[in-house]
Design a protein around this motif. Structure first.
Motif, mmCIF file in Angstrom:
data_model
loop_
_atom_site.group_PDB
_atom_site.id
_atom_site.type_symbol
_atom_site.label_atom_id
_atom_site.label_comp_id
_atom_site.label_asym_id
_atom_site.label_seq_id
_atom_site.Cartn_x
_atom_site.Cartn_y
_atom_site.Cartn_z
ATOM 1 N N ARG A 11 35.158 40.672 34.625
ATOM 2 C CA ARG A 11 35.832 39.435 35.044
ATOM 3 C C ARG A 11 37.153 39.255 34.300
ATOM 4 N NH1 ARG A 11 36.660 36.013 31.506
ATOM 5 N NH2 ARG A 11 37.811 34.773 33.022
ATOM 6 N N TYR A 12 38.046 38.568 34.953
ATOM 7 C CA TYR A 12 39.298 38.146 34.324
ATOM 8 C C TYR A 12 39.797 36.942 35.106
ATOM 9 C CZ TYR A 12 41.914 39.998 38.276
ATOM 10 O OH TYR A 12 42.405 40.212 39.551
ATOM 11 N N ALA A 13 40.663 36.170 34.476
ATOM 12 C CA ALA A 13 41.197 34.989 35.154
ATOM 13 C C ALA A 13 42.148 35.469 36.250
ATOM 14 C CB ALA A 13 41.912 34.083 34.154
ATOM 15 N N LYS A 15 44.714 35.943 39.098
ATOM 16 C CA LYS A 15 45.983 35.267 39.409
ATOM 17 C C LYS A 15 46.300 35.312 40.900
ATOM 18 C CE LYS A 15 46.655 34.618 35.033
ATOM 19 N NZ LYS A 15 46.099 33.395 34.477
ATOM 20 N N GLN A 68 49.898 26.621 41.480
ATOM 21 C CA GLN A 68 49.026 27.798 41.345
ATOM 22 C C GLN A 68 48.365 28.108 42.701
ATOM 23 O OE1 GLN A 68 47.149 28.479 37.351
ATOM 24 N NE2 GLN A 68 47.271 26.262 37.216
ATOM 25 N N GLN A 70 46.242 30.285 43.595
ATOM 26 C CA GLN A 70 44.822 30.663 43.661
ATOM 27 C C GLN A 70 43.989 29.595 44.361
ATOM 28 O OE1 GLN A 70 46.693 30.460 40.796
ATOM 29 N NE2 GLN A 70 45.720 31.593 39.135
ATOM 30 N N TYR A 137 32.482 21.682 30.832
ATOM 31 C CA TYR A 137 32.911 22.970 30.271
ATOM 32 C C TYR A 137 31.736 23.944 30.161
ATOM 33 C CZ TYR A 137 37.654 21.451 29.451
ATOM 34 O OH TYR A 137 38.945 21.045 29.645
ATOM 35 N N THR A 155 38.857 31.898 38.626
ATOM 36 C CA THR A 155 39.910 31.482 37.683
ATOM 37 C C THR A 155 39.515 30.126 37.096
ATOM 38 O OG1 THR A 155 41.474 32.358 39.318
ATOM 39 C CG2 THR A 155 42.403 31.244 37.400
ATOM 40 N N PRO A 156 39.145 30.093 35.817
ATOM 41 C CA PRO A 156 38.904 28.776 35.220
ATOM 42 C C PRO A 156 40.253 28.079 35.111
ATOM 43 C CG PRO A 156 38.904 30.468 33.516
ATOM 44 C CD PRO A 156 39.076 31.177 34.836
ATOM 45 N N MET A 157 40.342 26.819 35.516
ATOM 46 C CA MET A 157 41.649 26.139 35.513
ATOM 47 C C MET A 157 41.598 24.721 34.971
ATOM 48 S SD MET A 157 43.469 27.277 39.109
ATOM 49 C CE MET A 157 44.425 25.789 39.070
ATOM 50 N N GLU A 158 42.447 24.510 33.962
ATOM 51 C CA GLU A 158 42.736 23.141 33.493
ATOM 52 C C GLU A 158 44.093 22.710 34.013
ATOM 53 O OE1 GLU A 158 42.609 23.701 29.228
ATOM 54 O OE2 GLU A 158 40.856 22.446 29.031
ATOM 55 N N GLY A 159 44.824 23.665 34.568
ATOM 56 C CA GLY A 159 46.198 23.423 35.000
ATOM 57 C C GLY A 159 46.265 22.710 36.332
ATOM 58 N N LYS A 198 41.698 43.370 27.711
ATOM 59 C CA LYS A 198 41.185 42.067 27.237
ATOM 60 C C LYS A 198 41.782 41.763 25.870
ATOM 61 C CE LYS A 198 37.770 40.255 29.837
ATOM 62 N NZ LYS A 198 38.671 39.548 30.748
ATOM 63 N N ARG A 200 41.227 39.810 22.741
ATOM 64 C CA ARG A 200 40.187 39.032 22.063
ATOM 65 C C ARG A 200 40.237 39.348 20.574
ATOM 66 N NH1 ARG A 200 39.930 37.203 26.606
ATOM 67 N NH2 ARG A 200 38.039 36.633 27.776
HETATM 68 C C1 LIG Z 1 39.368 25.836 30.144
HETATM 69 C C2 LIG Z 1 40.292 26.882 30.668
HETATM 70 C C3 LIG Z 1 41.427 26.526 31.385
HETATM 71 C C4 LIG Z 1 42.259 27.503 31.927
HETATM 72 N N1 LIG Z 1 43.304 27.138 32.749
HETATM 73 C C5 LIG Z 1 43.966 28.104 33.433
HETATM 74 C C6 LIG Z 1 44.896 27.762 34.452
HETATM 75 O O1 LIG Z 1 45.153 26.592 34.759
HETATM 76 N N2 LIG Z 1 45.498 28.784 35.128
HETATM 77 C C7 LIG Z 1 45.240 30.104 34.850
HETATM 78 O O2 LIG Z 1 45.814 30.976 35.512
HETATM 79 N N3 LIG Z 1 44.367 30.449 33.883
HETATM 80 C C8 LIG Z 1 43.713 29.487 33.186
HETATM 81 N N4 LIG Z 1 42.790 29.844 32.238
HETATM 82 C C9 LIG Z 1 42.515 31.282 31.997
HETATM 83 C C10 LIG Z 1 42.805 31.739 30.573
HETATM 84 O O3 LIG Z 1 44.182 31.852 30.384
HETATM 85 C C11 LIG Z 1 42.068 33.057 30.368
HETATM 86 O O4 LIG Z 1 40.703 32.845 30.535
HETATM 87 C C12 LIG Z 1 42.332 33.666 28.991
HETATM 88 O O5 LIG Z 1 43.680 34.019 28.850
HETATM 89 C C13 LIG Z 1 41.460 34.896 28.746
HETATM 90 O O6 LIG Z 1 41.679 35.866 29.733
HETATM 91 P P1 LIG Z 1 40.538 36.400 30.717
HETATM 92 O O7 LIG Z 1 39.762 35.185 31.193
HETATM 93 O O8 LIG Z 1 41.294 37.048 31.834
HETATM 94 O O9 LIG Z 1 39.669 37.344 29.956
HETATM 95 C C14 LIG Z 1 41.976 28.875 31.671
HETATM 96 C C15 LIG Z 1 40.851 29.210 30.922
HETATM 97 C C16 LIG Z 1 40.004 28.250 30.441
HETATM 98 C C17 LIG Z 1 38.752 28.672 29.698
#
Ligand SMILES: Cc1cc2nc3c(=O)[nH]c(=O)nc-3n(C[C@H](O)[C@H](O)[C@H](O)COP(=O)(O)O)c2cc1C
Length: 211
Positions: A11-13, A15, A68, A70, A137, A155-159, A198, A200
């Motif tokens: 998995r990865y966030a 885009k 965004q 996504q 969360y 994609t987890p998003m707070e944005g 990754k 980390r």
């Molecule tokens: C609570 C939370 C909010 C996040 N908000 C965004 C977001 O709004 N847009 C985005 O592209 N990624 C967002 N991310 C993704 C993180 O940037 C990403 O999880 C982190 O850089 C680690 O990378 P990976 O998940 O690809 O391993 C968010 C992650 C978390 C946990």
């Protein structure tokens, strides 16, 4: 490599999603059940979820998500909300559910309910929303892992702008505040992020093992 670690590395966030690929109904059912089974403080489940397929609604949400894409291009958009009106009624409903599910002694469970009510009575509305947000969360963590297990991207998003989401999705009357959003679907082959390593901390920086 252990399957858990394999899934978490997969998995990865995401885009960029492939808008032509849709998640099957059976996988959506697994995801819903995973959300339902998430642990919560006291077991009160102060969260509610919108699972949005509607494209025109998601088009409206893009500007409310700082552009965004996504939000639009994924197969589904999950909005994790928290109740902003945690009342004694929520606790009473939970107490009734424990009694009927476990055939428990009603007096004992009601005592537990009174304890929860007392804790809430000492909290401001803002504190209660913060508490409910923390549960959101935990849900997000489980959602990401479940999706990875199913080889569904996320994609987890707070944005995003909660006020704008509230208006577009008509959440105020439902006493819900959007806390987090999560587009889910399938990565686009052009999403370069999938090829990045990754980032980390090392385990040595994260753990003290105390025996
Ligand atoms: C609570 C939370 C909010 C996040 N908000 C965004 C977001 O709004 N847009 C985005 O592209 N990624 C967002 N991310 C993704 C993180 O940037 C990403 O999880 C982190 O850089 C680690 O990378 P990976 O998940 O690809 O391993 C968010 C992650 C978390 C946990």
């Amino acid at each position: 490599m252990h399957k858990v670690i394999e899934d978490l590395n997969w998995r990865y966030a995401t885009k960029k999603f492939d808008p032509s690929k849709k998640i099957s109904t059976s996988d959506i059912e697994v995801i819903k059940e995973s959300l339902r089974l998430t642990a919560s403080s006291y077991g009160l489940q102060p969260n509610h979820f919108l699972i949005i397929e509607n494209v025109s609604l998601r088009e409206e949400l893009v500007p409310a998500s700082y552009g965004q894409q996504q939000v639009l291009e994924a197969s589904h958009l999950i909005v994790i909300c928290a109740y902003n009106d945690l009342t004694e009624q929520h606790v009473d409903t939970y107490v009734e559910s424990i009694i009927s599910t476990r055939n428990s002694d009603p007096d004992r469970v009601k005592n537990y309910g009174d304890f929860i009510k007392k804790t809430f009575a000492e909290m401001s509305n803002e504190d209660k929303l913060t508490w409910a947000s923390k549960q959101a969360y935990i849900v997000m963590g489980q959602l990401l892992h479940t999706c990875a297990t199913l080889r569904i991207d996320s994609t987890p998003m707070e944005g995003f702008i909660p006020e704008r989401y509230s208006d577009i999705l008509d959440l105020k009357d439902k006493h819900l505040t959007p806390i987090l959003v999560c587009p889910i679907g399938y990565r686009h082959e052009e999403d370069a992020t999938q090829h990045l390593g990754k980032v980390r901390k090392d385990q040595t920086d994260l753990f003290d093992i105390i025996k």
